[in-house]
Design a protein around this motif. Sequence first.
Motif, PDB file in Angstrom:
ATOM      1  N   LYS A 154      -0.274  -5.463  13.467  1.00 38.85           N
ATOM      2  CA  LYS A 154      -0.362  -4.752  12.197  1.00 38.85           C
ATOM      3  C   LYS A 154       0.726  -5.235  11.252  1.00 38.85           C
ATOM      4  CE  LYS A 154      -2.367  -0.668  14.234  1.00 38.85           C
ATOM      5  NZ  LYS A 154      -2.466   0.768  14.214  1.00 38.85           N
ATOM      6  N   LYS A 155       0.436  -5.111   9.962  1.00 39.99           N
ATOM      7  CA  LYS A 155       1.442  -5.419   8.953  1.00 39.99           C
ATOM      8  C   LYS A 155       1.580  -4.209   8.040  1.00 39.99           C
ATOM      9  CE  LYS A 155      -1.389  -7.373   5.328  1.00 39.99           C
ATOM     10  NZ  LYS A 155      -1.418  -8.309   4.260  1.00 39.99           N
ATOM     11  N   ILE A 156       2.694  -4.103   7.385  1.00 39.01           N
ATOM     12  CA  ILE A 156       2.951  -2.973   6.482  1.00 39.01           C
ATOM     13  C   ILE A 156       2.130  -3.158   5.217  1.00 39.01           C
ATOM     14  CG2 ILE A 156       4.710  -1.851   5.056  1.00 39.01           C
ATOM     15  CD1 ILE A 156       6.702  -2.530   7.265  1.00 39.01           C
ATOM     16  N   ASP A 157       1.482  -2.077   4.786  1.00 39.19           N
ATOM     17  CA  ASP A 157       0.704  -2.066   3.549  1.00 39.19           C
ATOM     18  C   ASP A 157       1.639  -1.634   2.420  1.00 39.19           C
ATOM     19  OD1 ASP A 157      -1.049  -1.796   1.489  1.00 39.19           O
ATOM     20  OD2 ASP A 157      -2.282  -0.242   2.429  1.00 39.19           O
ATOM     21  N   SER A 158       2.161  -2.597   1.695  1.00 43.28           N
ATOM     22  CA  SER A 158       3.146  -2.307   0.627  1.00 43.28           C
ATOM     23  C   SER A 158       2.559  -1.427  -0.446  1.00 43.28           C
ATOM     24  CB  SER A 158       3.613  -3.600  -0.038  1.00 43.28           C
ATOM     25  OG  SER A 158       3.827  -4.605   0.878  1.00 43.28           O
ATOM     26  N   ASP A 159       1.285  -1.554  -0.747  1.00 46.56           N
ATOM     27  CA  ASP A 159       0.637  -0.751  -1.784  1.00 46.56           C
ATOM     28  C   ASP A 159       0.685   0.753  -1.459  1.00 46.56           C
ATOM     29  OD1 ASP A 159       0.070  -3.047  -3.180  1.00 46.56           O
ATOM     30  OD2 ASP A 159      -1.972  -3.213  -2.376  1.00 46.56           O
ATOM     31  N   TYR A 160       0.690   1.079  -0.203  1.00 43.50           N
ATOM     32  CA  TYR A 160       0.716   2.486   0.225  1.00 43.50           C
ATOM     33  C   TYR A 160       1.988   3.187  -0.265  1.00 43.50           C
ATOM     34  CZ  TYR A 160       0.761   6.587   3.237  1.00 43.50           C
ATOM     35  OH  TYR A 160       0.813   7.879   3.703  1.00 43.50           O
ATOM     36  N   PHE A 161       3.092   2.438  -0.302  1.00 50.43           N
ATOM     37  CA  PHE A 161       4.374   3.026  -0.626  1.00 50.43           C
ATOM     38  C   PHE A 161       4.708   2.986  -2.111  1.00 50.43           C
ATOM     39  CE2 PHE A 161       4.674   1.762   3.841  1.00 50.43           C
ATOM     40  CZ  PHE A 161       5.063   2.964   4.395  1.00 50.43           C
ATOM     41  N   LEU A 162       3.814   2.447  -2.938  1.00 47.97           N
ATOM     42  CA  LEU A 162       4.078   2.390  -4.392  1.00 47.97           C
ATOM     43  C   LEU A 162       3.863   3.694  -5.064  1.00 47.97           C
ATOM     44  CD1 LEU A 162       2.661  -1.081  -5.361  1.00 47.97           C
ATOM     45  CD2 LEU A 162       5.030  -0.422  -5.072  1.00 47.97           C
TER      46      LEU A 162
END
Length: 67
Positions: free
Chosen positions: A59-67
């Motif tokens: 898995k990779k971190i979904d940066s858009d989730y934290f915006l």
Amino acid sequence: MGKAAKKGIFLTTSRFSHEAEDYVKGLDAKIILIDGERLAELMVEYNVGVDPVATYEIKKIDSDYFL
């Protein structure tokens, strides 16, 4: 070649000699040489004669989730 074949495949679990590879390159017929290493790769790629032992999910971190 004696039966006027236009194409063919030769498989080995070992390796083809350089002479065999050079010989095939000089033929008009389309001859494919598959050595043991390539045969193993194809077996794994197409699940022929092999069974999966474990599967891993990366898995990779979904940066858009934290915006």
